[in-house]
Design a protein around this motif. Structure first.
Motif, PDB file in Angstrom:
ATOM      1  N   ILE A   1       2.379  -6.199  -8.802  1.00  0.00           N
ATOM      2  CA  ILE A   1       2.334  -4.755  -8.528  1.00  0.00           C
ATOM      3  C   ILE A   1       2.658  -4.491  -7.049  1.00  0.00           C
ATOM      4  O   ILE A   1       3.369  -3.546  -6.713  1.00  0.00           O
ATOM      5  CB  ILE A   1       0.948  -4.171  -8.885  1.00  0.00           C
ATOM      6  N   LEU A   2       2.140  -5.369  -6.180  1.00  0.00           N
ATOM      7  CA  LEU A   2       2.443  -5.223  -4.756  1.00  0.00           C
ATOM      8  C   LEU A   2       3.957  -5.326  -4.539  1.00  0.00           C
ATOM      9  O   LEU A   2       4.555  -4.520  -3.814  1.00  0.00           O
ATOM     10  CB  LEU A   2       1.707  -6.300  -3.942  1.00  0.00           C
ATOM     11  N   ASP A   3       4.587  -6.301  -5.198  1.00  0.00           N
ATOM     12  CA  ASP A   3       6.048  -6.460  -5.099  1.00  0.00           C
ATOM     13  C   ASP A   3       6.747  -5.190  -5.586  1.00  0.00           C
ATOM     14  O   ASP A   3       7.727  -4.727  -4.988  1.00  0.00           O
ATOM     15  CB  ASP A   3       6.537  -7.627  -5.974  1.00  0.00           C
TER      16      ASP A   3
ATOM     17  N   THR B   1      -4.352  -7.288   8.185  1.00  0.00           N
ATOM     18  CA  THR B   1      -4.659  -6.952   6.795  1.00  0.00           C
ATOM     19  C   THR B   1      -3.934  -7.935   5.894  1.00  0.00           C
ATOM     20  O   THR B   1      -3.300  -8.884   6.373  1.00  0.00           O
ATOM     21  CB  THR B   1      -4.253  -5.487   6.485  1.00  0.00           C
ATOM     22  N   PHE B   2      -4.016  -7.741   4.595  1.00  0.00           N
ATOM     23  CA  PHE B   2      -3.328  -8.604   3.636  1.00  0.00           C
ATOM     24  C   PHE B   2      -1.850  -8.212   3.627  1.00  0.00           C
ATOM     25  O   PHE B   2      -1.491  -7.149   3.120  1.00  0.00           O
ATOM     26  CB  PHE B   2      -3.958  -8.391   2.255  1.00  0.00           C
ATOM     27  N   ASP B   3      -1.017  -9.084   4.214  1.00  0.00           N
ATOM     28  CA  ASP B   3       0.367  -8.641   4.408  1.00  0.00           C
ATOM     29  C   ASP B   3       1.431  -9.598   3.864  1.00  0.00           C
ATOM     30  O   ASP B   3       2.622  -9.324   3.989  1.00  0.00           O
ATOM     31  CB  ASP B   3       0.633  -8.378   5.903  1.00  0.00           C
TER      32      ASP B   3
ATOM     33  N   ILE C   1      -3.405   0.625   2.444  1.00  0.00           N
ATOM     34  CA  ILE C   1      -4.811   0.509   2.859  1.00  0.00           C
ATOM     35  C   ILE C   1      -5.476  -0.513   1.940  1.00  0.00           C
ATOM     36  O   ILE C   1      -5.528  -0.316   0.718  1.00  0.00           O
ATOM     37  CB  ILE C   1      -5.563   1.866   2.725  1.00  0.00           C
ATOM     38  N   CYS C   2      -5.975  -1.574   2.521  1.00  0.00           N
ATOM     39  CA  CYS C   2      -6.655  -2.611   1.745  1.00  0.00           C
ATOM     40  C   CYS C   2      -8.159  -2.338   1.868  1.00  0.00           C
ATOM     41  O   CYS C   2      -8.719  -2.435   2.953  1.00  0.00           O
ATOM     42  CB  CYS C   2      -6.282  -3.973   2.332  1.00  0.00           C
ATOM     43  N   ASN C   3      -8.788  -2.001   0.767  1.00  0.00           N
ATOM     44  CA  ASN C   3     -10.183  -1.549   0.835  1.00  0.00           C
ATOM     45  C   ASN C   3     -11.033  -2.173  -0.269  1.00  0.00           C
ATOM     46  O   ASN C   3     -10.873  -1.818  -1.434  1.00  0.00           O
ATOM     47  CB  ASN C   3     -10.219  -0.015   0.694  1.00  0.00           C
TER      48      ASN C   3
HETATM   49  C1  LIG Z   1      -6.190  -7.798  -0.824  1.00  0.00           C
HETATM   50  C2  LIG Z   1      -5.471  -8.576  -1.863  1.00  0.00           C
HETATM   51  N1  LIG Z   1      -4.644  -7.931  -2.663  1.00  0.00           N
HETATM   52  C3  LIG Z   1      -3.965  -8.576  -3.618  1.00  0.00           C
HETATM   53  C4  LIG Z   1      -4.087  -9.933  -3.783  1.00  0.00           C
HETATM   54  C5  LIG Z   1      -3.261 -10.599  -4.818  1.00  0.00           C
HETATM   55  O1  LIG Z   1      -4.057 -11.118  -5.818  1.00  0.00           O
HETATM   56  P1  LIG Z   1      -3.540 -11.409  -7.276  1.00  0.00           P
HETATM   57  O2  LIG Z   1      -2.060 -11.457  -7.278  1.00  0.00           O
HETATM   58  O3  LIG Z   1      -4.150 -12.703  -7.626  1.00  0.00           O
HETATM   59  O4  LIG Z   1      -4.055 -10.263  -8.101  1.00  0.00           O
HETATM   60  C6  LIG Z   1      -4.956 -10.654  -2.963  1.00  0.00           C
HETATM   61  C7  LIG Z   1      -5.101 -12.113  -3.098  1.00  0.00           C
HETATM   62  O5  LIG Z   1      -5.797 -12.781  -2.409  1.00  0.00           O
HETATM   63  C8  LIG Z   1      -5.663  -9.949  -1.961  1.00  0.00           C
HETATM   64  O6  LIG Z   1      -6.487 -10.569  -1.125  1.00  0.00           O
END
Ligand SMILES: Cc1ncc(COP(=O)(O)O)c(C=O)c1O
Length: 366
Positions: A104-106, A125-127, A169-171
């Motif tokens: 989903i992030l992709d 942050t998670f980047d 925003i990572c929360n």
């Molecule tokens: C903040 C955050 N988002 C997303 C993910 C991605 O996790 P996954 O692809 O396993 O759902 C991670 C993995 O560590 C994460 O720390």
């Protein structure tokens, strides 16, 4: 219960005549079954995985579903989506599934790139997921965290320009473990989404008592929330996550996939369905994490190492006062931690494992 019966049938348990309670009894885990062999295996405190999971119900569901793995999950995906939608107080058309929330992030990165411009995220942050941003023609703007390692929401608002197409925003925030509360975020989202998309990553939200923001998507086309089964639900290797967004936004996100939901295997889908309602397991994981986190924070503090109060399953702490070679100590004791995130203050992160694992960790660095 009807849903439960349906999927039991689909994974072949229904025909075996196994009721829900019998499955629970069959699945009762022993400590030995769940926990790693501390004498021989490395202690994995690197990736914020759940050291207890998957849930006992998910284990049974996965094992049984192997027999159906010759089939696509056409019927299971809508069922899983319906359960997820219910859990998030939204409708089925507000959800899209992914093989982990990474998918989903992709997707959100591609979605952002399709609009061209820049995106904003915190400096720490998670980047990892943004790695291809330049190749996709995007610019990245970073905004430092506050002194107490929180997202600086007013500064992020100020950083928005006419080219900004997304704010991440990572929360709770990975790696700092800090949170912004719902009130702060609601007012931030109200203002920011007049200009751009706000993307809230709630991978660790179940480790807090904070209410998810997923319900807000019903009224807001410019808000995307992601969640994962990798953390609290213990399915990191199962690879299953999802986005919650306005139905129009979900439709747009799905146009960037060749086939929506297709990347979720039958094995992962049944595991997720089984896990969603395993309140007992979730409660146990939450409670254990709180207890072990308290122990670990106290021990690190006694070693004169500053810890940021954590709302997650990891702790961000400073190695500035640490006299030995931290990473050598970990290596010598077969423990996997993670890197230094901020040179200034030598901040690192450690995942909360089981009580035994954290005792081993503390002994290793003493
Ligand atoms: C903040 C955050 N988002 C997303 C993910 C991605 O996790 P996954 O692809 O396993 O759902 C991670 C993995 O560590 C994460 O720390």
């Amino acid at each position: 219960m009807n849903n439960r019966r349906n999927w039991l049938k689909q994974i072949g348990l229904g025909t075996l005549g196994l009721g829900f309670c019998q499955i629970e009894a069959f699945a009762s885990p022993t400590e030995e079954y769940i926990l790693p062999d501390l004498d021989n295996s490395p202690i994995l405190l690197r990736s914020n995985e759940n050291p207890y999971g998957p849930s006992p119900l998910a284990r049974v569901a996965m094992a049984k579903s192997i027999n159906n793995s010759n089939r696509y999950g056409w019927k299971l995906w809508p069922e899983l989506i319906a359960l997820i939608a219910k859990k998030n107080n939204v409708s089925d058309n507000n959800i899209t599934l992914g093989a982990g929330s990474t998918e989903i992030l992709d997707l959100v990165l591609q979605y952002t790139a399709s609009k061209k411009g820049n995106f904003i995220m915190a400096e720490t942050t998670f980047d990892y997921w943004t790695a291809p941003y330049e190749k996709l023609g995007l610019k990245k703007i970073t905004v430092p965290l506050t002194k107490d390692k929180k997202h600086d929401l007013p500064a992020i608002l100020k950083a928005i320009d006419s080219e900004t197409k997304m704010i991440y925003i990572c929360n709770p925030n990975n790696p700092t473990g800090t949170i912004c509360n719902r009130e702060e975020l609601v007012s931030f989202i109200k203002e920011a989404t007049q200009k751009t998309t706000v993307f809230v990553d709630e991978a660790y939200i179940n480790y807090t008592k904070e209410q998810s923001l997923s319900d807000l998507v019903l009224e807001n086309k410019n808000l995307i929330v992601t969640k994962t089964f990798s953390k609290m639900y213990g399915l990191a290797g199962g690879r299953i996550g999802y986005a919650v967004a306005h139905s129009a936004t979900i439709d747009e996100l799905n146009t960037l996939k060749s086939s929506p939901n297709m990347s979720v295997s039958i094995v992962s889908a049944v595991a997720a369905i089984a896990s969603l309602d395993d309140e007992k397991f979730i409660h146990q994981v939450y409670t254990s994490n709180q207890e072990v986190k308290k122990y670990t924070t106290e021990q690190l503090t006694q070693l004169n190492l500053t810890c940021i109060p954590s709302y997650s399953n990891f702790i961000y702490f400073s190695l500035e006062n640490y006299k030995k070679d931290y990473f050598k100590q970990l290596e010598d004791h077969n423990i996997q931690g993670t890197r230094i995130y901020e040179e200034n203050g030598k901040w690192t992160r450690i995942t909360i494992g089981t009580q035994k694992e954290m005792q081993r960790f503390i002994a290793a660095i003493k």
